[in-house]
Scaffold this active site. Structure first.
Site, mmCIF file in Angstrom:
data_model
loop_
_atom_site.group_PDB
_atom_site.id
_atom_site.type_symbol
_atom_site.label_atom_id
_atom_site.label_comp_id
_atom_site.label_asym_id
_atom_site.label_seq_id
_atom_site.Cartn_x
_atom_site.Cartn_y
_atom_site.Cartn_z
ATOM 1 N N GLN A 1 -30.436 115.674 -24.934
ATOM 2 C CA GLN A 1 -30.845 116.389 -26.148
ATOM 3 C C GLN A 1 -31.729 117.599 -25.853
ATOM 4 O OE1 GLN A 1 -29.657 115.889 -29.082
ATOM 5 N NE2 GLN A 1 -28.643 113.937 -28.757
ATOM 6 N N HIS B 1 -32.107 106.123 -25.639
ATOM 7 C CA HIS B 1 -30.726 105.916 -26.090
ATOM 8 C C HIS B 1 -30.186 104.717 -25.293
ATOM 9 C CE1 HIS B 1 -26.366 106.894 -26.295
ATOM 10 N NE2 HIS B 1 -26.658 107.626 -27.348
ATOM 11 N N ASP C 1 -33.311 111.865 -18.828
ATOM 12 C CA ASP C 1 -32.131 111.957 -19.684
ATOM 13 C C ASP C 1 -32.269 113.237 -20.501
ATOM 14 O OD1 ASP C 1 -30.413 111.910 -21.832
ATOM 15 O OD2 ASP C 1 -30.786 109.812 -22.360
ATOM 16 N N LYS D 1 -22.817 118.335 -25.910
ATOM 17 C CA LYS D 1 -24.020 118.577 -26.727
ATOM 18 C C LYS D 1 -24.578 119.976 -26.449
ATOM 19 C CE LYS D 1 -25.211 113.702 -26.739
ATOM 20 N NZ LYS D 1 -25.028 113.134 -28.068
ATOM 21 N N CYS E 1 -27.440 104.832 -31.633
ATOM 22 C CA CYS E 1 -27.421 104.254 -30.272
ATOM 23 C C CYS E 1 -28.843 104.086 -29.746
ATOM 24 C CB CYS E 1 -26.597 105.097 -29.307
ATOM 25 S SG CYS E 1 -24.872 105.183 -29.751
HETATM 26 N N1 PMP Z 1 -29.071 110.176 -24.198
HETATM 27 C C1 PMP Z 1 -29.372 110.734 -25.370
HETATM 28 C C2 PMP Z 1 -30.791 111.034 -25.710
HETATM 29 C C3 PMP Z 1 -28.348 111.029 -26.275
HETATM 30 O O1 PMP Z 1 -28.639 111.585 -27.447
HETATM 31 C C4 PMP Z 1 -27.013 110.730 -25.928
HETATM 32 C C5 PMP Z 1 -25.867 110.999 -26.867
HETATM 33 N N2 PMP Z 1 -26.142 110.716 -28.206
HETATM 34 C C6 PMP Z 1 -26.758 110.161 -24.676
HETATM 35 C C7 PMP Z 1 -27.817 109.902 -23.845
HETATM 36 C C8 PMP Z 1 -25.394 109.844 -24.232
HETATM 37 O O2 PMP Z 1 -24.612 110.983 -24.085
HETATM 38 P P1 PMP Z 1 -23.063 110.881 -23.832
HETATM 39 O O3 PMP Z 1 -22.516 109.962 -24.904
HETATM 40 O O4 PMP Z 1 -22.567 112.283 -23.993
HETATM 41 O O5 PMP Z 1 -22.854 110.337 -22.466
#
Ligand code: PMP
Length: 424
Positions: free
Chosen positions: A221, A141, A218, A244, A382
């Protein structure tokens, strides 16, 4: 087998875990699942973007603001002590949820992005030198790419990217080859939001540690889909977001091993992160407060604790087994649709169905599905480098949670057929 994410959860769902699991009953706990969209019942399949909130979380936040609202760690008065207890108690709950060794290894952040930026700006700024390397994967991401680019640019260090296969699986052989005595940190996604791939993080961590390299995972998910045990993984940092995980937005967690966090400088300065301040010198607070400058998101922390309690009551093994079944069902349905191509077909997958269709742009699919009440994400998620890797501008993405059902998958497939008719 202990179904920790990263250990082939999709392949070996625990069938006994499903005994007594009742998504229809669970759905009653989520007020937002009762709304109608364009006159149709909502089929919410955008859980990778954010999850809906159970009543227990909403109640906890309202209770906090109506009966307990006060600042933490500051007042001797009753409410401040109640709020402080709720806040620090939530930290213990998170620690148990991740099976971390100590409460002070749990830092409350704004979310995954904030946690990764904290490590990049603190650990990265302290330890990176010109010519050093940070390794990420090709399925990250943006929030696990850009913070590393920023600090690497500043330090004249290099970002290395582990390639992925056409199925969206990590090239572990390439990863092993890329680890070198220049590598200072590995930052890798546990479960890809764009592809659903579950990365072999345990192996990745062992390989990095064999060379003395710390690993940030990270976990945005992964925490909502299966048990995560940071001690079993032996990761050095683990970041996730409350929203999430059926909790509020604006709150997240960074787990870090105590000895690493101890050695890192604060990321931000302000109240609560100090033990003494003079104009000449400031002494920083102990962990975890050193990394929690300013009034924290107390209501968010309270809501996150309620969300964790809710998820634990359902059971993460049950969730993993149920979602594996749902994913298999959805994969079968979508694979049978002519002109549909799934992007991300890894053997180990969590509940993400990312797809493109011949002659229909992902945004048009998203719009037509929306008219049918089916909420999916359309875009680059993203993860622009992932889109580039697969040669597509965007995908449509359905992502599941434990409150989704086979009927939701049927509604998705039906709505896709409708899109095909419209564009025929
Ligand atoms: N890493 C991953 C794999 C994600 O899916 C996301 C959110 N789509 C993020 C990081 C970022 O999370 P946040 O916007 O809640 O900080």
């Amino acid at each position: 087998m202990k179904p920790v994410v990263g250990q082939r959860i999709a392949e070996e769902p625990c069938q006994e875990c499903l005994v007594g699991f009742g998504p229809e009953k669970i759905r009653q706990d989520f007020p937002a699942l009762r709304v109608t969209v364009h006159g149709k019942p909502l089929v919410y399949l955008d859980n990778a973007a954010t999850t809906q909130k159970p009543q227990a979380v909403l109640d906890a936040v309202v209770r906090y603001y109506t009966q307990e609202n006060s600042n933490v760690h500051r007042g001797v008065h009753f409410l401040s002590q109640v709020a402080t207890q709720a806040y620090d108690g939530a930290r213990t709950r998170v620690r148990r949820f991740l099976n971390a060794a100590h409460d002070h290894e749990i830092v409350f952040t704004r979310g995954t992005t904030d946690g990764i930026n904290l490590v990049a700006q603190s650990y990265g700024r302290k330890y990176l030198r010109a010519g050093d390397e940070v390794i990420v994967t090709a399925m990250e991401h943006h929030s696990n790419i850009v913070p590393w680019q920023m600090i690497c640019d500043e330090k004249r260090a290099n970002l290395k990217v582990v390639p992925i296969t056409d199925a969206g699986e990590l090239r572990l052989d390439e990863y092993e080859r890329m680890l070198s005595d220049r590598t200072r940190l590995v930052a890798a996604v546990h479960v890809s939001n764009a592809l659903g791939t579950v990365n072999p993080v345990r192996e990745m961590i062992a390989l990095a540690h064999a060379r003395g390299v710390p690993v940030l995972v990270d976990g945005a998910q992964s925490v909502s889909h299966a048990p995560v045990d940071v001690q079993a993984l032996d990761c050095d940092f683990y970041a996730f977001s409350g929203h999430k995980l059926f909790g509020p937005t604006g709150i997240g967690v960074l787990y870090g091993k105590a000895e690493l966090l101890e050695a890192m400088p604060p990321y931000q300065g302000g109240g609560d992160m100090i033990s003494a301040v003079t104009f000449e010198k400031t002494l920083y607070n102990t962990l975890p407060y050193k990394f929690e400058a300013g009034t924290p998101h107390i209501a968010g922390v309270v809501g996150l604790a309620a969300a964790i309690e809710y998820v634990e009551r359902i059971g993460r093994k049950q969730i993993a087994a149920y979602e594996a079944d749902l994913l298999a069902y959805g994969t079968e349905l979508l694979s049978a649709i002519p002109g549909l191509r799934l992007i991300g077909t890894a053997k180990d997958k969590a509940g993400v169905l990312s797809f493109v269709m011949d002659g229909i742009h992902a945004h048009d699919i998203g719009t037509i599905l929306d008219m049918e009440g089916v909420a999916v994400r359309a875009g680059h998620h993203c993860a622009m480098p992932v889109m580039k890797r697969f040669g597509v501008p965007a995908t449509a993405r359905a992502s599941v949670a434990f409150y989704n059902t086979r009927a939701d998958m049927d509604a998705l497939a039906k709505a896709i057929h409708k899109a095909i008719e419209v564009f025929a």
